[in-house]
Scaffold this active site. Structure first.
Site, short mmCIF file in Angstrom:
data_model
loop_
_atom_site.label_atom_id
_atom_site.label_comp_id
_atom_site.label_asym_id
_atom_site.label_seq_id
_atom_site.Cartn_x
_atom_site.Cartn_y
_atom_site.Cartn_z
N TYR A 101 4.10 5.82 -3.83
CA TYR A 101 2.86 5.11 -4.11
C TYR A 101 3.12 3.62 -3.91
CZ TYR A 101 -1.14 3.12 -6.51
OH TYR A 101 -2.27 2.40 -6.79
N GLU A 189 -4.12 -0.19 -0.95
CA GLU A 189 -3.31 0.89 -1.50
C GLU A 189 -2.89 1.87 -0.41
OE1 GLU A 189 -4.30 3.42 -5.36
OE2 GLU A 189 -5.19 4.39 -3.62
#
Lengths: 386, 285
Positions: A101, A189
């Site tokens: 992530y 992201e």
């Protein structure tokens, strides 16, 4: 403004971040052709501005072009959490060894950009934060200096990324920061950032949100706006310079100021909830609205068939209530509403404003003194209409 | 007594020759605020209602000693205007402007911290010490002098609550609008701390809303460090998640920033939370 996955990844690529080969399609036939061109196994991914599309069946793996075409056929037109899928992304399938992530966002409390990363990629950050908060590495970035090389080394080390990947990871970190910074993003992201079997890093999924207040200096990104999931009424309001958000209730609200507009909605819910009644919309008419703007706002509110009553709550500070009252009458005459309208004027020249409303002697106009009374009368008006 | 501003504050208005800036500068002067001058690049040497206009903040500060600046310029120029004020040595800058990009605000905030300047706002109605001075757009008619401090993210909601207090004979020490943007110069905690230390503030009203965690931090401060009673209202209980409710900062994101979570934290900290803002005067009396 949210970018779709395919738009976000194309933006990442501009900043040197490797992404899978792939293209977006609007028909199943086109999807099949792209899959054939890519060869091998592909992933067909719904492009909608909503989370959880995988669980909703909006992401499918296809072994060949025919399967890709079949999946695209099923996904295109699918309804995911109220949004219709109009585009699918066909990406080559990645050989996933590890999911990371990686995101940069605005930390409101610190007033600084915040980089977050974790070797536990794939799940969303809220879930990760709940289940494995210790697995997230967080690093604030000085907004004047930007992300420094020593911080990047610290991040790679702290997350225990195998050293073999440091060089490419650091390049992705600096690319993502540049992308966030130059695009006026409030979120950039990559989830997941994949380590492939061949040892390469690849941004398999991406999400970018651009600060609406910075769109004036981001023409290339503004041009990518997809308004297809924006209700017609919200688009009309946005173009008229009015903030309007459609909700599910029956009481249309017209208020000056965002905080008071939310409060007015809350009051209709407070007094109406027990009867299944609540706000139909958020609407901030702003300070110094013209009669024309009030009329536009009123037509937008009334375009919602659920609306059974309208509540005007205006606190006149600098804006004078007598001017607002004249605006309401002009709007009333232009729109000719057929539902009851509860009008509550408070503050500067409130008495004069109320006099103007009462002297007009129009049907459907109900006057109220306090916010409590206004909300209760609007709830009662909806009950009477049923 | 009060916090932040009083009748002795010397105020410069950045954008004084603009429509909004000029309109509010006049209302501020009528209220008794000591406006010493204004700044508009390219209009230096002109006069505004008997007050000198300067091209730059440096020239204005050099000629007219000032300790507060009010920024009323449009969003594209506001970040620069705040930095100009901080660089000229102003220690309190109040910025009304809405729609300043967050990236600009983060840089501006870092710059203000380096210069030792406190910023209030942006996207706020300003500060008013009733009976003494107001810097910003809070209408004179909403408040009486008194001992209740008010701190709020909103404009008209603040007027509404101030007016409800006034109708009950409750006055205010100072009213501070901290602004509805995600990144702001001064938080609830900063202002609560000032009210706690202000001998003329006896009670505090806090008006928050959905989005972010500033009200949670305020609850922590109330619990650990406040002796004065706090009454609160949180707007947005009926707001759906993921939607921005007018204010750039008013959004429940990923389950964070909901009204219920804030109400619970404030109640647990001992604040009295109103379900209806018109109950605030009852909670204070």
């Amino acid at each position: 403004m949210k970018l779709h996955e395919y738009q976000s990844k194309a933006l990442f690529q501009e900043y040197g971040i490797p992404i899978p080969q792939g293209r977006v399609a609007e028909t199943s036939r086109e999807a099949g052709a792209i899959a054939a061109e890519l060869g091998g196994t592909v992933v067909v991914k719904a492009q909608v501005h909503v989370g959880g599309r995988g669980k909703a069946g909006g992401v499918k793996v296809a072994r060949d072009a025919a399967a890709a075409e079949r999946h695209a056929q099923a996904i295109l037109g699918m309804n995911i959490k109220g949004l219709t899928v109009e585009k699918v992304l066909i990406d080559e399938a990645a050989d996933i060894q590890q999911e990371i992530y990686l995101a940069i966002t605005n930390d409101r409390s610190a007033g600084q950009p915040l980089l977050m990363t974790s070797m536990q990629g794939g799940m969303d950050i809220e879930e990760l934060n709940r289940t494995r908060p210790d697995a997230i590495i967080r690093e604030h970035i000085d907004p004047i200096l930007g992300l420094q090389p020593y911080q990047m080394t610290y991040i790679a080390s702290a997350m225990r990324l195998p050293r073999a990947h440091w060089r490419s990871f650091l390049k992705i970190l600096s690319g993502l920061y540049a992308c966030y910074n130059k695009s006026d993003a409030e979120l950039a992201e990559i989830n997941p950032l994949v380590i492939t079997g061949a040892g390469a890093l690849l941004a398999v999924d991406g999400k970018v949100i651009i600060d609406d207040n910075a769109l004036y200096r981001q023409p290339a990104l503004t041009a990518q706006r997809d308004s297809s999931d924006e209700p017609e009424s919200e688009r009309l309001a946005r173009e008229a310079g009015i903030t309007y958000i459609k909700l599910e209730g029956q009481i249309g609200c017209m208020v000056n100021g965002a905080g008071l507009a939310m409060t007015t909605m809350d009051m209709t819910k407070l007094y109406g909830e027990a009867h299944g009644i609540g706000p139909a919309n958020f609407l901030d008419i702003g300070g110094g609205a013209t009669p024309e703007q009030v009329a536009t706002a009123l037509s937008i509110i009334l375009s919602d068939a659920n609306v059974k009553a309208v509540l005007f709550n205006i606190f006149g500070g600098i804006t004078r209530c007598d001017e607002v009252a004249r605006g309401i009458l002009t709007a009333y005459n232009a729109v000719q509403p057929e539902v009851p309208m509860v009008i509550r004027l408070q503050g500067t020249n409130a008495a004069e404003g109320k006099k103007i409303i009462s002297e007009a002697q129009l049907p459907h106009l109900i006057s109220a003194e306090t916010l409590t009374e206004a909300a209760q009368r609007a709830v009662a008006a909806v009950q009477e209409s049923a | 007594m009060s916090i932040l501003i009083d009748r002795n504050s010397k105020v410069l208005v950045q954008g004084i020759t603009g429509r909004q800036g000029g309109f509010h500068a006049r209302l501020m002067m009528e209220y008794g605020t000591n406006v010493v001058g204004g700044v508009t690049p390219g209009k230096g040497g002109e006069w505004f209602d008997g007050k000198p206009v300067f091209d730059t903040m440096r020239a204005a500060v050099k000629t007219k000693y000032a300790d507060v600046s009010l920024v009323t310029v449009p969003a594209r120029f506001a970040a620069d205007a705040i930095m100009e004020a901080a660089d000229a040595g102003i220690k309190l800058v109040i910025c009304l402007t809405e729609h300043i990009p967050v990236a600009d605000m983060m840089r501006v905030l870092a710059f203000c911290r380096q210069r030792g300047t406190r910023l209030i706002g942006p996207n706020c109605p300003g500060v008013m010490t009733p009976g003494e001075a107001k810097v910003g757009i809070i209408p004179a008619m909403v408040a009486l002098p008194g001992d209740v401090g008010v701190v709020s993210k909103s404009g008209t909601l603040t007027y509404e609550v101030g007016f409800a207090m006034k109708n009950r004979g409750i006055g205010n020490s100072t009213i501070v609008g901290i602004g509805g943007d995600p990144v702001i110069g001064t938080t609830f905690v900063d202002i609560l701390e000032m009210f706690e230390n202000d001998p003329d503030t006896k009670k505090v009203a806090l008006l928050g809303e959905i989005g972010g965690s500033a009200e949670i931090a305020a609850a922590d401060y109330i619990k650990t460090s406040m002796t004065k009673p706090v009454a609160a209202f949180i707007a947005g209980r009926s707001a759906p998640p993921g939607k921005r409710m007018g204010h750039a900062g008013a959004i429940v994101d990923g389950g964070e920033g909901s009204a219920d979570e804030k109400i619970q934290a404030l109640e647990a900290a001992g604040a009295r939370v109103a379900a209806n803002p018109e109950e605030i005067p009852d909670l204070l009396s």
